[in-house]
Design an enzyme around this catalytic site. Sequence first.
Site, PDB file in Angstrom:
ATOM      1  N   THR A  21      -7.734   4.429  12.999  1.00  0.00           N
ATOM      2  CA  THR A  21      -7.307   3.030  13.163  1.00  0.00           C
ATOM      3  C   THR A  21      -6.337   2.937  14.334  1.00  0.00           C
ATOM      4  O   THR A  21      -6.272   3.857  15.162  1.00  0.00           O
ATOM      5  CB  THR A  21      -6.694   2.508  11.837  1.00  0.00           C
ATOM      6  OG1 THR A  21      -6.485   1.102  11.947  1.00  0.00           O
ATOM      7  CG2 THR A  21      -5.352   3.170  11.513  1.00  0.00           C
ATOM      8  N   ASN A  22      -5.597   1.861  14.457  1.00  0.00           N
ATOM      9  CA  ASN A  22      -4.599   1.698  15.529  1.00  0.00           C
ATOM     10  C   ASN A  22      -3.377   0.954  14.994  1.00  0.00           C
ATOM     11  O   ASN A  22      -3.329   0.597  13.816  1.00  0.00           O
ATOM     12  CB  ASN A  22      -5.220   0.978  16.731  1.00  0.00           C
ATOM     13  CG  ASN A  22      -5.768  -0.374  16.337  1.00  0.00           C
ATOM     14  OD1 ASN A  22      -5.034  -1.263  15.943  1.00  0.00           O
ATOM     15  ND2 ASN A  22      -7.095  -0.530  16.404  1.00  0.00           N
ATOM     16  N   PHE A  23      -2.407   0.716  15.869  1.00  0.00           N
ATOM     17  CA  PHE A  23      -1.106   0.193  15.426  1.00  0.00           C
ATOM     18  C   PHE A  23      -1.047  -1.328  15.262  1.00  0.00           C
ATOM     19  O   PHE A  23       0.014  -1.869  14.992  1.00  0.00           O
ATOM     20  CB  PHE A  23      -0.012   0.607  16.414  1.00  0.00           C
ATOM     21  CG  PHE A  23       0.350   2.064  16.317  1.00  0.00           C
ATOM     22  CD1 PHE A  23       1.012   2.557  15.202  1.00  0.00           C
ATOM     23  CD2 PHE A  23       0.014   2.950  17.336  1.00  0.00           C
ATOM     24  CE1 PHE A  23       1.352   3.896  15.100  1.00  0.00           C
ATOM     25  CE2 PHE A  23       0.347   4.291  17.254  1.00  0.00           C
ATOM     26  CZ  PHE A  23       1.018   4.774  16.130  1.00  0.00           C
ATOM     27  N   ALA A  88      -7.598  -5.910  17.222  1.00  0.00           N
ATOM     28  CA  ALA A  88      -7.671  -4.654  17.972  1.00  0.00           C
ATOM     29  C   ALA A  88      -8.844  -3.859  17.384  1.00  0.00           C
ATOM     30  O   ALA A  88      -8.671  -3.035  16.493  1.00  0.00           O
ATOM     31  CB  ALA A  88      -6.367  -3.879  17.845  1.00  0.00           C
TER      32      ALA A  88
END
Length: 205
Positions: A21-23, A88
């Site tokens: 995943t991402n932030f 995102a």
Amino acid sequence: MKFLISAGPTREKIDPVRFITNFSSGRMGYAIANAASCLGHEVTLVSGPVTLPEPENVRTIHVESAAEMAAAIHANAPDADVIIMAAAVADYRPANPETHKMKKMPGELVLKLERTEDILASLGKNKRADQILVGFAAETDDLEQNALGKLQRKNLDWIAANWVADGFGTDTNALLLLCRDGRKVILPSAEKAVLAGKMLDTILS
Ligand code: CTP
């Protein structure tokens, strides 16, 4: 008007207990959904996994992966007057997610990743002439140049660019808005709720 907004990260499964995943916190997309709803627009929000309260008077569709987000967006896009992709979305996912939990082995592990669909680029290809399509560009280098490239490549009307250092997971953000007609609007650092209102003012002008 009918707004379709995406927000948050996606999760791409490696096995039943792990994912990539991402932030992204989802705060910017949720702030835009709230702002559009407060202005009286009909809002559908497609959200990746976040820990934010659901906006009021907004139809929220919860998804996990980029593929699920693509399906939800494409199902709602033909009807939308304004589409804002603030999510995102993962650009890559594990090519062969395991159905059983992976066990550790001696030595290195190499994960093979494959591309996900670029949802925004697909929307740009199938855009109605009267539809407003807005993308985001989170960059660490050459902000304006990279954002302009995305605006043109993905056939967008507007792109909202921000420095990654300023934006991810914070309550404030600053945005550079670039329009396909060459207009350039700088929105200085502010609370995301304030920024969302100003961004909608600019795009709808
Ligand atoms: N986006 C999307 N689908 C993807 C990846 C991104 O719809 N699979 C959208 C995002 O929601 C955002 C915009 O595209 O609005 C910018 O995404 P980004 O990944 O930064 O753009 P790329 O063109 O993939 O460029 P790069 O990865 O080289 O920065």
